[in-house]
Scaffold this active site. Structure first.
Site, PDB file in Angstrom:
ATOM      1  N   LYS A  11       0.496  -1.529   0.589  1.00  0.00           N
ATOM      2  CA  LYS A  11       0.553   0.121   0.373  1.00  0.00           C
ATOM      3  C   LYS A  11       0.558   0.955  -0.081  1.00  0.00           C
ATOM      4  O   LYS A  11       2.024   0.969  -0.114  1.00  0.00           O
ATOM      5  CB  LYS A  11      -0.781   0.242   0.917  1.00  0.00           C
ATOM      6  CG  LYS A  11      -2.164  -1.567   1.603  1.00  0.00           C
ATOM      7  CD  LYS A  11      -3.061  -1.225   2.049  1.00  0.00           C
ATOM      8  CE  LYS A  11      -4.124  -1.776   1.755  1.00  0.00           C
ATOM      9  NZ  LYS A  11      -5.434  -2.122   3.257  1.00  0.00           N
ATOM     10  N   TYR A  51     -12.456  -1.852  -3.717  1.00  0.00           N
ATOM     11  CA  TYR A  51     -13.165  -1.792  -2.823  1.00  0.00           C
ATOM     12  C   TYR A  51     -14.601  -1.706  -2.446  1.00  0.00           C
ATOM     13  O   TYR A  51     -15.188  -1.680  -1.311  1.00  0.00           O
ATOM     14  CB  TYR A  51     -12.289  -0.882  -1.624  1.00  0.00           C
ATOM     15  CG  TYR A  51     -10.936  -1.003  -0.988  1.00  0.00           C
ATOM     16  CD1 TYR A  51     -11.167  -3.047  -0.191  1.00  0.00           C
ATOM     17  CD2 TYR A  51      -9.787  -0.516  -1.503  1.00  0.00           C
ATOM     18  CE1 TYR A  51     -10.093  -3.554   0.282  1.00  0.00           C
ATOM     19  CE2 TYR A  51      -8.480  -1.123  -1.279  1.00  0.00           C
ATOM     20  CZ  TYR A  51      -8.199  -2.006  -0.050  1.00  0.00           C
ATOM     21  OH  TYR A  51      -7.057  -2.490   0.888  1.00  0.00           O
ATOM     22  N   ASN A 114      -2.538   0.174   6.641  1.00  0.00           N
ATOM     23  CA  ASN A 114      -1.727  -1.512   7.627  1.00  0.00           C
ATOM     24  C   ASN A 114      -0.839  -2.226   6.039  1.00  0.00           C
ATOM     25  O   ASN A 114      -0.809  -2.800   6.500  1.00  0.00           O
ATOM     26  CB  ASN A 114      -2.725  -2.008   7.828  1.00  0.00           C
ATOM     27  CG  ASN A 114      -3.996  -2.502   6.766  1.00  0.00           C
ATOM     28  OD1 ASN A 114      -3.636  -2.089   5.533  1.00  0.00           O
ATOM     29  ND2 ASN A 114      -4.800  -3.263   7.535  1.00  0.00           N
ATOM     30  N   HIS A 117      -2.242  -5.246   1.488  1.00  0.00           N
ATOM     31  CA  HIS A 117      -3.603  -5.832   1.146  1.00  0.00           C
ATOM     32  C   HIS A 117      -3.030  -7.825   1.090  1.00  0.00           C
ATOM     33  O   HIS A 117      -1.986  -7.539   0.023  1.00  0.00           O
ATOM     34  CB  HIS A 117      -4.370  -5.265  -0.206  1.00  0.00           C
ATOM     35  CG  HIS A 117      -5.239  -6.373   0.096  1.00  0.00           C
ATOM     36  ND1 HIS A 117      -7.054  -6.677   0.471  1.00  0.00           N
ATOM     37  CD2 HIS A 117      -5.507  -6.876  -1.587  1.00  0.00           C
ATOM     38  CE1 HIS A 117      -7.319  -6.755  -0.146  1.00  0.00           C
ATOM     39  NE2 HIS A 117      -6.438  -7.719  -1.777  1.00  0.00           N
ATOM     40  N   GLU A 128      -9.345 -10.056  -7.804  1.00  0.00           N
ATOM     41  CA  GLU A 128      -8.564  -9.198  -7.982  1.00  0.00           C
ATOM     42  C   GLU A 128      -7.090  -9.215  -8.580  1.00  0.00           C
ATOM     43  O   GLU A 128      -6.636  -8.430  -9.135  1.00  0.00           O
ATOM     44  CB  GLU A 128      -7.560  -9.397  -6.593  1.00  0.00           C
ATOM     45  CG  GLU A 128      -9.104  -8.709  -5.243  1.00  0.00           C
ATOM     46  CD  GLU A 128      -8.809  -8.972  -4.020  1.00  0.00           C
ATOM     47  OE1 GLU A 128      -9.378  -8.215  -3.426  1.00  0.00           O
ATOM     48  OE2 GLU A 128      -8.010  -9.226  -3.587  1.00  0.00           O
TER      49      GLU A 128
END
Ligand code: UDP
Ligand code: MG
Length: 139
Positions: A11, A51, A114, A117, A128
């Site tokens: 990320k 998302y 965080n 993913h 995905e």
């Protein structure tokens, strides 16, 4: 168990902090083969689409803003039991709950920022992967 593919994103927080190399090393040490890897940057529309499952959640807007703030690294990964295995290497969504030795324990700031993913099921992994890679590109 059988050989399986999963999808992962390093990320924007981790890319900006120069942690991508160490995160990739942890993934490879856990036995994953890298089939595809590319740096890209999500548009707002792409982040909303990726998302979409979370679009009614209170954190959705912040999540889209976060995921579009800078470059990301998208990865197609392969291993025995890859989906579950990657989730184990990542650690819990909230780094406060992440086990010692996991990527999120080591690098994540909080439940939103965080650092990584990973797909949550084989079906989502297939979706995905197709979002970012054409099958012909995966080596
Ligand atoms: N997220 C957040 N607040 C929350 C829960 C999740 O900002 O309360 C963000 C966080 O970046 C997380 C992503 O939304 O990784 C997707 O949430 P999910 O529950 O799917 O967690 P993951 O599968 O990434 O562990
Ligand atoms: Mg998820």
């Amino acid at each position: 168990m059988s050989v399986e593919r999963t999808f992962s994103i390093i990320k924007p927080d981790a890319v900006a902090a120069g942690q991508a190399g160490e995160i990739l090393a942890m993934i490879q040490k856990a036995g994953f083969k890298v089939l595809g890897l590319r740096m890209t940057r999500l548009t707002e529309t792409q982040a909303q689409g990726f998302y979409a499952v979370h679009k009614e959640r209170p954190f959705f807007e912040g999540l889209v803003k976060f995921m579009t703030e800078g470059p990301i690294i998208v990865m197609a990964l392969e291993r025995e039991d890859a989906v579950k295995g990657l989730r184990e290497v990542m650690g819990a969504t909230n780094p406060a709950n992440a086990a010692e030795g996991t990527i999120r324990k080591r690098f994540a700031a909080n439940i939103e920022r965080n650092c990584i993913h990973g797909s949550d099921a084989p079906e989502t992994a297939a979706q995905e992967l197709a979002f970012f890679f054409s099958t012909a590109d995966l080596l």
